[in-house]
Design an enzyme around this catalytic site. Structure first.
Site, short mmCIF file in Angstrom:
data_model
loop_
_atom_site.label_atom_id
_atom_site.label_comp_id
_atom_site.label_asym_id
_atom_site.label_seq_id
_atom_site.Cartn_x
_atom_site.Cartn_y
_atom_site.Cartn_z
N TYR A 165 0.85 -1.18 0.00
CA TYR A 165 0.00 0.00 0.00
C TYR A 165 0.89 1.23 0.00
O TYR A 165 1.86 1.31 0.76
CB TYR A 165 -0.89 0.01 1.25
CG TYR A 165 -1.68 1.30 1.43
CD1 TYR A 165 -2.99 1.40 0.97
CD2 TYR A 165 -1.09 2.41 2.05
CE1 TYR A 165 -3.70 2.58 1.11
CE2 TYR A 165 -1.80 3.59 2.19
CZ TYR A 165 -3.10 3.67 1.72
OH TYR A 165 -3.79 4.84 1.86
N GLU A 168 -3.50 7.63 -3.99
CA GLU A 168 -3.32 6.33 -3.33
C GLU A 168 -3.16 5.20 -4.34
O GLU A 168 -3.92 5.14 -5.31
CB GLU A 168 -4.55 6.06 -2.44
CG GLU A 168 -4.52 4.73 -1.71
CD GLU A 168 -5.83 4.46 -0.98
OE1 GLU A 168 -5.97 4.88 0.18
OE2 GLU A 168 -6.73 3.83 -1.58
#
Lengths: 362, 379
Positions: B101, B188
């Site tokens: 992530y 993101e």
């Protein structure tokens, strides 16, 4: 007394020839604010409502010894106006303009901070952007807060909002609860002056006896403020949080007013205030009553504490109140003492007259 | 503005972040031809702004163009978390050895962009933050920008070899450029995937743009999806109003965001249900008032309308003129409660009175009145 602005504030209006700048210059002058100059590049030499216009902030400062600035410049150029005011050495910079990209605000914020150096609450100070500005009733108004709804008195008001502040301030005034200073800190994600800064200033202001804090959804400034109040603020605070019915993930007008990832809700913020012992008004019209109660309690306490205090007996020191309220930590004391130096009222006294002459001769 | 995955990947690709080839399709036929042009295994992904697309059946693999057609047809029929799927992304599928992530978000409190990186990728990061916060590496980006050494230090320990570390570092640096130059408030990548042959790729993109920066990004307009907007939202945007539709039956028109929120709260407090958030802003343009009324009367649920105006820059007489004009243009059947106070209040009352309307000065009173009116209509 007051915070940040008073009758000695010497104000520059950046963007004075624009529609909003010109209109509010008139309003600020009518209120009695010392508006000493305006700035619009390329329009130096003009006059707006009797206020002389200069091409740059530096020129305006040199000619008028101004110490504060208010910015009505359109969003694409507003951050640059903050940089210019900072470089020109102004103590207080109030940015009314809405719609600055966060990236621009961030750079301007850090510029102000770098110029300020080690003094955590010193000069210069940025208020806003996207805020209604400040008003010290009967002395000065910097920004767009309407003058007719305020009256001098013991209540400090700090808020993220514009018209909601007017609503509450008017209700306070109608109830006979005047204000020391009302400050709108703005609803953007990044702002120059936050709740904690304003609370510190009000705590240090001898005339402020109670504080109204109005927050809204988004971010965690209210939680931080609650935490700070519990540790460092002795004066009574009453809080309100707008957006109890706001849905998550939607921007509610203000760029910063958004519940994201399940945090930033009104419920969390209200709970934080309650946990810090701060009474929370559920609706705006509850605020004046809560403030009146708080003032009454504080005054009653002071009256009963006063004789004991004068004697300074050990007994007086062990009254429940002194026990319950811890004194400020060294850091808070430093912040408080720094804030006392902060009113934008420098050596204006000795230069007022000559400066006025300079202006006229121009 | 929140971007769809395919739009976010478009932004990422522009800054040199590796993404797999793919295109967006609005019909199964388009999906088939895109799959054919990509060749081999493709993934079909629903383009809705909601998490948990995979669990909801919005992400499927297809081995052939015909299978892509079928899968796209199925996905385009879905509604995920209340959002109908109008488009799918058809992209080359990748084998995944490991998922990470990586994101950059604006930290309001610290007033600096914040990098968040975790070797626990592909899952809900908020859950990781909750259950195992030690698994997320956080690094604020200094004012002068993200230096390569700092980017490297964030990702360094998580990858098995120098080659992958180098790729991840380059991706983080590119993500930072996309974040700043692209005026994002969130960028993101989840997952940031490593393929079995050691390539590091952005397999998803979640991007939130700072709406205030639109003036310097002319290209943002083509990302705005008219199908995603209701007609009310579109009109509000064009007229410069802030509007958020809610589920209640009391429409409200207010000047100022804080007062608008407080008005909604007060309606709820007194037992009503607000139909919307609507801030007409600080200007006093009668045209904005008529637009606001058009938006609210366009919402079929609305049974009564409340105007709550505290005049400052906004002049009450302008608002009154706007109301009168709107009523003349298209009279509406729902009751109207008006609260006006502040600048030019007296003039506003005269204008309203001349047109058979009246206004109160108290916000609490106005809210109670509008709730009563809405109930009369329902009964």
């Amino acid at each position: 007394m007051s915070i940040l602005i008073d009758k000695n504030t010497r104000l520059i209006v950046q963007g004075i020839t624009g529609r909003d700048g010109a209109f509010h210059t008139q309003q600020m002058v009518a209120y009695g604010t010392q508006v000493v100059a305006g700035v619009t590049p390329g329009k130096g030499g003009e006059k707006v409502h009797g206020v002389p216009v200069y091409d740059s902030v530096a020129e305006a400062v040199a000619a008028t010894r101004a110490n504060a600035s208010v910015i009505y410049v359109p969003a694409p150029f507003a951050a640059d106006a903050i940089h210019e005011a900072t470089d020109a050495g102004l103590s207080l910079i109030v940015c009314i303009t809405e719609g600055l990209p966060v990236r621009d605000t961030l750079a301007a914020y850090h510029k102000v901070l770098a110029k300020r150096g080690d003094d955590a609450l010193g000069k210069p100070r940025l208020v806003g952007p996207n805020c209604p500005g400040l008003i010290t009733p009967g002395q000065a108004k910097v920004g767009i807060l309407p003058g007719h709804i305020v009256t001098p008195g013991p209540v400090g008001v700090v808020s993220k909002s514009g018209t909601l502040t007017y609503e509450v301030v008017k209700q306070l005034t109608d109830r006979g609860l005047g204000q020391t200073t009302c400050i709108g800190i703005g609803g953007d994600p990044v702002i120059g002056t936050d709740f904690i800064d304003a609370l510190t200033l009000f705590e240090a202001d001898p005339k402020t006896e109670a504080i109204v804090l109005m927050g809204e959804i988004g971010g965690n400034a209210e939680e931080q403020a609650a935490h700070f109040i519990k540790r460092h603020v002795k004066k009574p605070v009453v809080a309100f949080v707008a957006g109890q019915t706001a849905p998550p993930g939607k921007r509610m007008g203000h760029a910063g007013a958004i519940i994201s990832g399940g945090t930033g809700t009104a419920a969390e913020k209200m709970a934080a205030f309650e946990a810090a012992g701060v009474p929370v008004a559920r609706i705006p019209s509850e605020i004046p009553g809560l403030i009146a109660d708080a003032l009454q309690r504080r005054r009653a306490r002071r009256r009963s504490a006063a004789p004991a205090k004068a004697k300074a007996t050990p007994r007086a020191k062990s009254t429940p109140r002194t026990k319950a309220k811890r004194g400020p930590t060294p850091k808070a004391k430093a912040r408080a003492s720094a804030s006392r130096r902060e009113v934008a009222r420098p050596s204006a006294r000795k230069i007022t007259k000559p400066a006025a002459k300079v202006r006229r001769s121009k | 503005m929140n971007l769809h995955e395919y739009q976010g990947k478009e932004l990422f690709a522009r800054f040199g972040i590796p993404v797999l080839p793919g295109q967006v399709a609005a019909t199964p036929e388009e999906a088939r031809s895109i799959a054919a042009s990509i060749g081999g295994l493709v993934v079909i992904k629903a383009q809705v702004q909601a998490g948990g697309r995979g669990k909801a059946g919005g992400v499927k693999l297809a081995h052939t163009p015909d299978e892509a057609f079928e899968k796209a047809r199925d996905i385009l029929a879905l509604t995920i978390k209340g959002l109908p799927v109008r488009k799918v992304l058809v992209a080359q599928a990748a084998d995944i050895a490991k998922e990470y992530y990586l994101s950059i978000v604006m930290d309001r409190e610290k007033k600096a962009p914040l990098i968040m990186f975790s070797a626990e990728g592909g899952v809900d990061i908020e859950e990781v933050a909750h259950t195992a916060p030690e698994k997320i590496i956080k690094q604020h980006i200094p004012l002068e920008g993200l230096r390569p050494y700092l980017a490297r230090s964030v990702v360094a320990k998580a990858f098995p070899d120098a080659k992958q570390t180098q790729q991840a570092t380059q991706i983080l640096l590119a993500l930072y450029r996309a974040f700043t130059e692209g005026d994002c408030s969130l960028a993101e990548i989840n997952p940031l995937a490593v393929t079995p042959d050691g390539r590091v790729l952005a397999l998803d993109a979640k991007v939130v743009l700072d709406d205030n920066a639109e003036f310097r990004h002319r290209d943002w307009d083509h990302w705005r999806d008219p199908a995603e907007e209701t007609s009310g939202e579109r009109l509000a945007r064009e007229k410069g109003l802030s509007y958020v539709k809610l589920d209640g039956d009391i429409g409200c028109v207010v000047n100022g965001a804080g007062l608008a929120m407080a008005t909604m709260d007060l309606i709820k407090h007194h037992g009503g249900d607000p139909a919307n958030f609507l801030d007409i802003g600080g200007s006093s343009n009668p045209e904005k008032v008529t637009a606001a009324l058009r938006i609210i009367t366009g919402d079929g649920n609305v049974r009564a309308i409340l105007f709550n105006i505290f005049g400052g820059i906004t002049r009450c007489d302008d608002v009154a003129n706007g109301i009168v004009t709107a009523l003349r243009e298209s009279p509406f059947s729902v009751p109207l409660v008006i609260r006006l106070t502040g600048t030019n209040e007296v003039k506003a009352r005269e204008i309203l009175a001349a047109n058979g309307l009246s206004a109160t000065t108290s916000m609490d009173e106005a809210v109670q009145m509008v709730i009563a009116r809405a109930q009369e209509v329902t009964a």
